[in-house]
Design a protein around this motif. Structure first.
Motif, PDB file in Angstrom:
ATOM      1  N   ALA A 153       0.851  -1.205   0.000  1.00 20.15           N
ATOM      2  CA  ALA A 153       0.000   0.000   0.000  1.00 20.15           C
ATOM      3  C   ALA A 153       0.878   1.243   0.000  1.00 20.15           C
ATOM      4  O   ALA A 153       0.664   2.187   0.756  1.00 20.15           O
ATOM      5  N   ALA A 154       1.862   1.242  -0.873  1.00 21.64           N
ATOM      6  CA  ALA A 154       2.911   2.263  -0.824  1.00 21.64           C
ATOM      7  C   ALA A 154       2.422   3.665  -1.149  1.00 21.64           C
ATOM      8  O   ALA A 154       3.083   4.646  -0.791  1.00 21.64           O
ATOM      9  N   SER A 155       1.284   3.801  -1.814  1.00 21.89           N
ATOM     10  CA  SER A 155       0.793   5.129  -2.162  1.00 21.89           C
ATOM     11  C   SER A 155      -0.071   5.753  -1.077  1.00 21.89           C
ATOM     12  O   SER A 155      -0.523   6.883  -1.214  1.00 21.89           O
ATOM     13  N   SER A 156      -0.303   5.023   0.030  1.00 20.67           N
ATOM     14  CA  SER A 156      -0.986   5.617   1.175  1.00 20.67           C
ATOM     15  C   SER A 156      -0.053   6.626   1.837  1.00 20.67           C
ATOM     16  O   SER A 156       1.159   6.650   1.567  1.00 20.67           O
ATOM     17  N   SER A 157      -0.584   7.450   2.728  1.00 22.76           N
ATOM     18  CA  SER A 157       0.261   8.468   3.362  1.00 22.76           C
ATOM     19  C   SER A 157       1.373   7.827   4.192  1.00 22.76           C
ATOM     20  O   SER A 157       2.543   8.233   4.086  1.00 22.76           O
ATOM     21  N   VAL A 158       1.065   6.820   4.993  1.00 22.79           N
ATOM     22  CA  VAL A 158       2.101   6.165   5.787  1.00 22.79           C
ATOM     23  C   VAL A 158       3.049   5.380   4.883  1.00 22.79           C
ATOM     24  O   VAL A 158       4.254   5.313   5.134  1.00 22.79           O
ATOM     25  N   GLY A 159       2.519   4.792   3.811  1.00 22.39           N
ATOM     26  CA  GLY A 159       3.374   4.090   2.861  1.00 22.39           C
ATOM     27  C   GLY A 159       4.412   5.014   2.246  1.00 22.39           C
ATOM     28  O   GLY A 159       5.597   4.664   2.149  1.00 22.39           O
ATOM     29  N   LEU A 160       3.985   6.202   1.849  1.00 24.52           N
ATOM     30  CA  LEU A 160       4.921   7.171   1.268  1.00 24.52           C
ATOM     31  C   LEU A 160       5.922   7.654   2.311  1.00 24.52           C
ATOM     32  O   LEU A 160       7.098   7.874   1.996  1.00 24.52           O
ATOM     33  N   THR A 179      -1.523  -2.080  -9.297  1.00 26.36           N
ATOM     34  CA  THR A 179      -1.277  -1.994 -10.747  1.00 26.36           C
ATOM     35  C   THR A 179      -0.137  -1.017 -11.002  1.00 26.36           C
ATOM     36  O   THR A 179       0.388  -0.386 -10.079  1.00 26.36           O
ATOM     37  N   SER A 180       0.209  -0.860 -12.255  1.00 24.63           N
ATOM     38  CA  SER A 180       1.308   0.043 -12.625  1.00 24.63           C
ATOM     39  C   SER A 180       0.890   1.502 -12.719  1.00 24.63           C
ATOM     40  O   SER A 180       1.706   2.364 -13.062  1.00 24.63           O
ATOM     41  N   ALA A 181      -0.364   1.803 -12.405  1.00 30.83           N
ATOM     42  CA  ALA A 181      -0.885   3.165 -12.585  1.00 30.83           C
ATOM     43  C   ALA A 181      -0.091   4.210 -11.799  1.00 30.83           C
ATOM     44  O   ALA A 181       0.071   5.346 -12.253  1.00 30.83           O
ATOM     45  N   LYS A 182       0.419   3.823 -10.624  1.00 28.25           N
ATOM     46  CA  LYS A 182       1.131   4.790  -9.778  1.00 28.25           C
ATOM     47  C   LYS A 182       2.638   4.557  -9.773  1.00 28.25           C
ATOM     48  O   LYS A 182       3.358   5.145  -8.968  1.00 28.25           O
ATOM     49  N   ARG A 183       3.115   3.712 -10.688  1.00 21.40           N
ATOM     50  CA  ARG A 183       4.540   3.373 -10.721  1.00 21.40           C
ATOM     51  C   ARG A 183       5.418   4.622 -10.856  1.00 21.40           C
ATOM     52  O   ARG A 183       6.383   4.811 -10.097  1.00 21.40           O
ATOM     53  N   ALA A 184       5.097   5.480 -11.808  1.00 19.99           N
ATOM     54  CA  ALA A 184       5.936   6.656 -12.052  1.00 19.99           C
ATOM     55  C   ALA A 184       5.985   7.564 -10.826  1.00 19.99           C
ATOM     56  O   ALA A 184       7.055   8.087 -10.476  1.00 19.99           O
ATOM     57  N   HIS A 193      12.397   0.191  -6.239  1.00 20.26           N
ATOM     58  CA  HIS A 193      11.700  -0.793  -7.054  1.00 20.26           C
ATOM     59  C   HIS A 193      10.208  -0.652  -6.807  1.00 20.26           C
ATOM     60  O   HIS A 193       9.781  -0.335  -5.694  1.00 20.26           O
ATOM     61  N   VAL A 194       9.406  -0.894  -7.834  1.00 27.53           N
ATOM     62  CA  VAL A 194       7.954  -0.890  -7.711  1.00 27.53           C
ATOM     63  C   VAL A 194       7.433  -2.209  -8.255  1.00 27.53           C
ATOM     64  O   VAL A 194       7.760  -2.590  -9.389  1.00 27.53           O
ATOM     65  N   VAL A 195       6.629  -2.910  -7.466  1.00 31.23           N
ATOM     66  CA  VAL A 195       6.066  -4.193  -7.881  1.00 31.23           C
ATOM     67  C   VAL A 195       4.550  -4.054  -7.932  1.00 31.23           C
ATOM     68  O   VAL A 195       3.909  -3.743  -6.914  1.00 31.23           O
ATOM     69  N   ALA A 196       3.978  -4.257  -9.115  1.00 31.22           N
ATOM     70  CA  ALA A 196       2.523  -4.250  -9.293  1.00 31.22           C
ATOM     71  C   ALA A 196       2.015  -5.657  -9.021  1.00 31.22           C
ATOM     72  O   ALA A 196       2.170  -6.564  -9.843  1.00 31.22           O
ATOM     73  N   THR A 197       1.420  -5.852  -7.875  1.00 33.57           N
ATOM     74  CA  THR A 197       1.127  -7.208  -7.391  1.00 33.57           C
ATOM     75  C   THR A 197       0.065  -7.941  -8.200  1.00 33.57           C
ATOM     76  O   THR A 197      -0.012  -9.175  -8.143  1.00 33.57           O
ATOM     77  N   GLU A 198      -0.775  -7.217  -8.952  1.00 42.51           N
ATOM     78  CA  GLU A 198      -1.780  -7.875  -9.788  1.00 42.51           C
ATOM     79  C   GLU A 198      -1.252  -8.196 -11.181  1.00 42.51           C
ATOM     80  O   GLU A 198      -1.953  -8.802 -11.985  1.00 42.51           O
ATOM     81  N   GLU A 199      -0.005  -7.809 -11.459  1.00 42.24           N
ATOM     82  CA  GLU A 199       0.546  -7.967 -12.799  1.00 42.24           C
ATOM     83  C   GLU A 199       1.724  -8.929 -12.863  1.00 42.24           C
ATOM     84  O   GLU A 199       2.076  -9.400 -13.955  1.00 42.24           O
ATOM     85  N   VAL A 200       2.352  -9.191 -11.727  1.00 41.04           N
ATOM     86  CA  VAL A 200       3.513 -10.087 -11.707  1.00 41.04           C
ATOM     87  C   VAL A 200       3.396 -11.027 -10.515  1.00 41.04           C
ATOM     88  O   VAL A 200       2.599 -10.809  -9.601  1.00 41.04           O
ATOM     89  N   ASP A 201       4.216 -12.076 -10.505  1.00 36.55           N
ATOM     90  CA  ASP A 201       4.279 -12.985  -9.374  1.00 36.55           C
ATOM     91  C   ASP A 201       5.151 -12.339  -8.295  1.00 36.55           C
ATOM     92  O   ASP A 201       6.345 -12.101  -8.509  1.00 36.55           O
TER      93      ASP A 201
END
Length: 329
Positions: A153-160, A179-184, A193-201
Motif C-alpha cells: 500500500a505504498a501510495s498511502s500516506s504512511v506508505g509514502l 497496478t502500474s498506474a502509480k509506478r511513475a 523498485h515498484v512491484v505491481a502485485t496484480e501484474e507479476v508474481d
C-alpha cells in the motif's frame, strides 16, 4: 460557539453530523487551538464504523491530526503560548480528544510547535505518517544501509512516509501497488523498485530484486491472506510489522517458514512512540531534521473544505489517493 463533527451510531459517511458547541476553557495541562487544517487518516473511517483498536463511546467525535493557532492554555502548560502555530501529534484516544472541529481542546503533551517551513495544510499531514513509519522502521527494525524493505500500500500516506524514511536510512525500498498506474509517482518519490502485485508474481519478483536472499523488513497495513506470503519473503531473522487491518479477511502467518528462518512478526501503532515522552521527543527531532534537509516531504493528495467532510470520508474509502487527504478551515 464552534462547529465540530460527531456521530451517534456506527455507519457510513452519512452518520457524520455538524453540531454547534461551546468549547470550554482548557483545563490543567490542556491547550485550546483554533484549527486551520485537519489531516485525515484511515483510522478515522475505521473509528466511524466502530471497527478500530478500541470500542467507540457514543456520541463520538473523531480525528487525530490538526494544525492551527493556540488561543488559550490551561494551568501548568509550559512552552506553549497563545498565538503559537502548533500541530497535534496523534497520541490519545478518540474517546477523550478529537480534532474534527473549528476550535478543539488537546492535551498539552500532544501539541508540538509547527515546523516553520510548512504551511498549515502540510503540517497537518506529516505527524501520523512520519512518526508511525519512524517508530516501526527506525526504532523497532533499525533499518539501515543494505536492507531491503517491502512497503505494501505504498501510495498511502504512511506508505509514502515509509518510503522516504527507509531511503533516508540508506535502505533499498520495494514499493508494492496493485497496478502500474502509480509506478511513475512512486519512483519519482524515491522507491528503488515498484512491484505491481496484480501484474507479476510477487514471490518471483522479490527473489529477482534481492538476488534470492529475501527482504529484511516488511511494513504492512493490510493483513489478510497476502500477509502470509509477505512473511515468507523475509530473509533469515527478518521482521514483518503489521500496523493496520485494512483487509476484512483472516490474517494468517506461515509458522513453519518462520521457525526455519527465525523471523519475527510484530504489531505496531504510533502510540508506542507518541505515547512516551522521551521517544516522542526523539521522533519529533528526527522528523524535523528530515524535513529541514529535504529528505522527508509532505505529500498531499487532495484538499477539501470542512463542510465537505462526508465527501472526504467517501473519497478516503475509495482507496485511490496518493498521499494525504487534508481538510482546510
Amino acid at each position: 460557539m464552534s462547529r465540530s463533527i460527531q456521530f451517534a451510531k456506527a455507519g457510513g459517511a452519512e452518520v457524520l453530523e455538524f453540531i454547534d458547541t461551546a468549547v470550554p476553557a482548557p483545563g490543567p495541562h490542556e491547550v485550546r487551538i483554533k484549527v486551520k487544517a485537519i489531516g485525515i487518516n484511515r483510522a478515522e473511517a475505521m473509528w466511524r464504523v466502530d471497527d478500530y483498536i478500541e470500542p467507540v463511546k457514543f456520541p463520538a467525535g473523531l480525528g487525530y491530526e490538526a494544525a492551527g493557532i493556540v488561543d488559550a492554555v490551561g494551568q501548568d502548560v509550559q512552552g506553549i503560548a497563545v498565538g503559537d502555530a502548533v500541530n497535534v501529534m496523534p497520541s490519545f484516544s478518540m474517546n477523550e480528544y478529537t480534532t474534527y472541529g473549528e476550535v478543539i481542546l488537546m492535551p498539552a503533551y500532544a501539541v508540538i510547535p509547527q515546523p516553520k517551513s510548512l504551511s498549515f495544510e502540510e503540517a497537518a499531514s506529516v505527524w501520523m505518517m512520519f512518526v508511525t513509519a519512524y517508530g516501526a522502521l527506525i526504532e523497532t527494525a533499525k533499518v539501515g544501509l543494505g536492507d531491503f524493505v517491502v512497503i505494501p500500500a505504498a501510495s498511502s500516506s504512511v506508505g509514502l512516509a515509509a518510503l522516504q524514511i527507509a531511503n533516508y536510512a540508506g535502505a533499498t525500498t520495494i514499493a508494492l501497488t496493485r497496478t502500474s498506474a502509480k509506478r511513475a509517482q512512486l519512483l519519482e518519490l524515491g522507491a528503488k523498485h515498484v512491484v505491481a502485485t496484480e501484474e507479476v508474481d510477487l514471490t518471483q519478483e522479490i527473489g529477482r530484486i534481492t538476488g534470492g536472499q529475501g527482504v529484511r523488513v516488511v511494513f504492512d497495513p493490510v493483513g489478510g491472506p497476502t500477509f502470509s506470503k509477505l512473511v515468507s519473503l523475509l530473509s533469515f531473522q527478518g521482521i514483518a510489522l503489521i500496523y493496520g487491518a485494512l483487509s476484512p479477511d483472516v490474517t494468517s502467518i506461515p509458522v513453519l517458514n518462520m521457525i526455519s528462518k527465525m523471523t519475527t512478526v510484530r504489531a505496531h501503532n504510533i502510540w508506542g512512540t507518541s505515547g512516551d515522552e522521551s521517544r516522542r521527543k526523539v521522533a519529533v527531532e528526527y522528523v524535523l531534521k528530515g524535513i529541514e534537509s529535504g529528505q522527508l516531504k509532505p505529500v498531499i493528495d487532495r484538499t477539501f473544505k470542512f463542510d465537505e467532510m462526508k465527501e472526504v470520508h467517501r473519497y478516503l474509502e475509495q482507496n485511490g489517493q496518493f498521499g494525504k487527504i487534508v481538510v482546510t478551515l
